[in-house]
Design an enzyme around this catalytic site. Structure first.
Site, mmCIF file in Angstrom:
data_model
loop_
_atom_site.group_PDB
_atom_site.id
_atom_site.type_symbol
_atom_site.label_atom_id
_atom_site.label_comp_id
_atom_site.label_asym_id
_atom_site.label_seq_id
_atom_site.Cartn_x
_atom_site.Cartn_y
_atom_site.Cartn_z
ATOM 1 N N SER A 113 14.206 35.313 29.632
ATOM 2 C CA SER A 113 13.789 36.660 30.017
ATOM 3 C C SER A 113 13.967 36.785 31.520
ATOM 4 C CB SER A 113 12.326 36.896 29.644
ATOM 5 O OG SER A 113 11.818 38.067 30.263
ATOM 6 N N TYR B 275 3.131 34.513 30.099
ATOM 7 C CA TYR B 275 4.467 34.742 29.546
ATOM 8 C C TYR B 275 5.538 34.311 30.553
ATOM 9 C CZ TYR B 275 8.440 37.383 27.630
ATOM 10 O OH TYR B 275 9.673 37.754 27.133
#
Length: 245
Positions: free
Chosen positions: A102, A115
């Protein structure tokens, strides 16, 4: 990949959920026994896409350690479990590995620290694996999307009201503002999944696969902002994320 004529193994956690035309492998990335059993069903593999992931959102001050453990177990340790189990099959065919990272692995946002930690870890995993697996001609690519139209951010998220009273008092307004902005961007600016699958396809089939695929305008914008000096970057993000709070 099915359209290209590949035999596709689809890993799912519940029987019967694999897409039509694929061969179903039933396992959860947090359960070593299930992964090991699935690996016995695959003798040779041309590519492995490690894409399981969850998102835990909370102010780090009030993030339960067990929630951080869960975040890392799925997004990092789980990816390694799967890779370890299927590497013998990949080595036989000099296959390829695609990790689903990501832009959060390059740019950490507030309230998404857990995250981001997991995605920063995948960056290190990719860098190490490229060198470790090079002797067998195994290419390793990392895909780095930003806001994509998937349900990851709507699965099992806790409301700020579920946190201790002190957390609501300290962070409530900013968390609500952040979630409102994230919801707006997700509904209006989320990119289609196709742009991610296109990157995965290129990583699996190109004669010259990239080591990293920065996918989407949001991802490229955030990566660019990340090149700014830290204090300037922080001021810009604060102004954008928390204006009026």
């Amino acid at each position: 990949m099915l359209d290209r004529g590949w035999m596709v193994f689809a890993s799912v956690r519940r029987a019967g959920e694999a897409p039509e035309g694929t061969r179903e492998l039933l396992f959860d990335v947090t359960e070593p026994e299930g992964i090991a059993h699935a690996a016995t069903q695959v003798e040779e593999l041309d590519g492995l896409v490690d894409n399981a992931g969850i998102a835990v959102a909370a102010p780090l001050e009030f993030l339960p350690p067990e929630e951080l453990t869960r975040q890392l177990d799925v997004n990092v340790v789980g990816q390694l479990r799967v890779l370890q189990a299927f590497l013998p099959a990949l080595r036989t065919s000099h296959g390829r590995v695609v990790l689903m990272g990501s832009v959060a692995g390059r740019s950490a946002l507030p309230f998404l620290g857990a995250y981001a930690m997991s995605k920063f870890a995948l960056e290190a995993m990719a860098d190490s694996l490229r060198l470790e697996l090079a002797p067998w001609g195994i290419h390793v690519s990392l895909v780095q999307p930003a806001t994509i139209a998937t349900p990851i951010w709507t699965k099992g998220q806790r409301n700020i009201e579920d946190f201790p009273t002190e957390a609501v008092e300290l962070y409530g307004a900013r968390v609500q503002r952040f979630r409102q902005l994230a919801a707006e961007r997700s509904s209006k600016h989320a990119k289609p999944v196709d742009i991610v699958s296109d990157a995965v396809e290129h990583a699996l089939t190109s004669a010259r696969p990239k080591t990293r695929y920065l996918v989407g305008t949001d991802a490229k914008r955030r990566a660019f902002v990340q090149t700014f000096p830290d204090r300037l970057r922080d001021r810009l993000l604060t102004r954008f994320l928390f204006k009026g709070v």
